[in-house]
Design a protein around this motif. Structure first.
Motif, mmCIF file in Angstrom:
data_model
loop_
_atom_site.group_PDB
_atom_site.id
_atom_site.type_symbol
_atom_site.label_atom_id
_atom_site.label_comp_id
_atom_site.label_asym_id
_atom_site.label_seq_id
_atom_site.Cartn_x
_atom_site.Cartn_y
_atom_site.Cartn_z
ATOM 1 N N LEU A 1 38.079 49.684 39.504
ATOM 2 C CA LEU A 1 36.966 49.590 40.459
ATOM 3 C C LEU A 1 36.234 48.517 40.095
ATOM 4 O O LEU A 1 36.031 48.157 38.981
ATOM 5 N N GLU A 2 36.093 47.494 41.037
ATOM 6 C CA GLU A 2 35.347 46.188 40.828
ATOM 7 C C GLU A 2 34.547 45.957 42.210
ATOM 8 O O GLU A 2 34.813 46.205 43.174
ATOM 9 N N ILE A 3 33.302 45.354 41.859
ATOM 10 C CA ILE A 3 32.398 45.006 43.006
ATOM 11 C C ILE A 3 32.587 43.355 43.246
ATOM 12 O O ILE A 3 32.336 42.869 44.518
ATOM 13 N N ASP A 4 32.806 42.576 42.308
ATOM 14 C CA ASP A 4 32.828 41.261 42.377
ATOM 15 C C ASP A 4 34.225 40.721 43.096
ATOM 16 O O ASP A 4 35.137 41.001 42.766
ATOM 17 N N PRO A 5 33.974 39.952 44.231
ATOM 18 C CA PRO A 5 35.275 39.522 45.112
ATOM 19 C C PRO A 5 36.131 38.757 44.296
ATOM 20 O O PRO A 5 37.062 38.927 44.480
ATOM 21 N N ALA A 6 35.457 37.784 43.447
ATOM 22 C CA ALA A 6 36.369 36.956 42.625
ATOM 23 C C ALA A 6 37.072 37.771 41.816
ATOM 24 O O ALA A 6 38.464 37.539 41.571
ATOM 25 N N ASN A 7 36.807 38.935 41.309
ATOM 26 C CA ASN A 7 37.611 39.513 40.042
ATOM 27 C C ASN A 7 38.616 40.657 40.994
ATOM 28 O O ASN A 7 39.421 40.836 40.462
ATOM 29 N N VAL A 8 38.104 40.902 42.131
ATOM 30 C CA VAL A 8 39.219 41.833 43.064
ATOM 31 C C VAL A 8 40.221 40.997 43.398
ATOM 32 O O VAL A 8 41.468 41.345 43.175
ATOM 33 N N ALA A 9 39.854 39.393 43.525
ATOM 34 C CA ALA A 9 41.054 38.620 43.939
ATOM 35 C C ALA A 9 41.806 38.520 42.920
ATOM 36 O O ALA A 9 43.213 38.367 42.976
ATOM 37 N N ALA A 10 41.448 38.357 41.387
ATOM 38 C CA ALA A 10 42.029 38.289 40.332
ATOM 39 C C ALA A 10 42.871 39.531 39.986
ATOM 40 O O ALA A 10 43.882 39.427 39.623
#
Length: 199
Positions: free
Chosen positions: A43-52
């Motif tokens: 689970l992650e909120i940051d879009p850049a981390n989601v993309a990674a």
């Protein structure tokens, strides 16, 4: 991978079902899938981390941890991980209750606000900036800092069982000074928790 994450990986049994809350770029989940044959979600909120995460092939859900884990069934995971995120949550106590509902074991890590460098900064009239607390007071995500003693008192009050703990210095090492005065000399705390006995 961060040194504390490598230590957490040692606690994960092969083939385990894992939920990583605030999973960042997914490096821990990718490592666990490759080296421990673990499967699960981040689970992650940051879009850049989601993309990674997606780029790494990690299953990820974009979500705010403060909204809770109501979409997950009780006992869905063997391990639920909350690494260096506890202090940024609105209600860390409620988050751990939910973690122990959906997972058999919780692994929680946080910076120890009782460390001597933190105490020295406060004695000098300043909010601390250390390796484990690198942001200035005005741009930090941390809203609920705690000490090792605070955390263990919360566990005792709620009946959460501390199955194992590792208290580390800034180099992610244990030593005689930490054994002598854990709250004073540990900078990073890693806990493996289980729910109340019999419930």
């Amino acid at each position: 991978m961060r040194a504390d994450l490598a230590l957490i990986a040692e606690w994960i049994e092969p083939g385990a079902r894992v939920l990583d809350l605030g999973c960042g770029d997914g490096s821990l989940l990718a490592y666990l899938a490759e080296h421990r044959q673990a499967r699960g979600y981040g689970l992650e909120i940051d879009p850049a981390n989601v993309a990674a995460c997606i780029e790494r092939g990690v299953n990820v859900i974009q979500a705010d941890l403060d909204d809770g884990l109501r979409d997950f069934e009780t006992g869905s995971f063997d391990y639920v991980l909350l690494t260096q995120t506890l202090q940024a949550l609105q209600r860390p106590d409620e988050a751990i209750e939910e973690i122990l509902r959906v997972g058999r074991t919780a692994i929680v890590t946080f910076p120890n606000f009782g460390h001597w460098r933190v105490r020295m900064a406060l004695m000098n009239g300043r909010m601390p900036v250390t390796k484990s607390l690198p942001s200035a007071w005005y741009d930090t995500a941390n809203i609920h800092l705690c000490t090792v003693d605070d955390f263990e008192a919360l566990c005792a009050t709620r009946g959460w069982q501390v199955h194992e703990r590792r208290l580390l210095n800034r180099a992610h090492k244990e030593g005689w000074s930490i054994r002598l005065a854990p709250s004073l000399f540990s900078e990073i705390a890693l806990y493996q928790l289980q729910g109340r006995a019999g419930g």
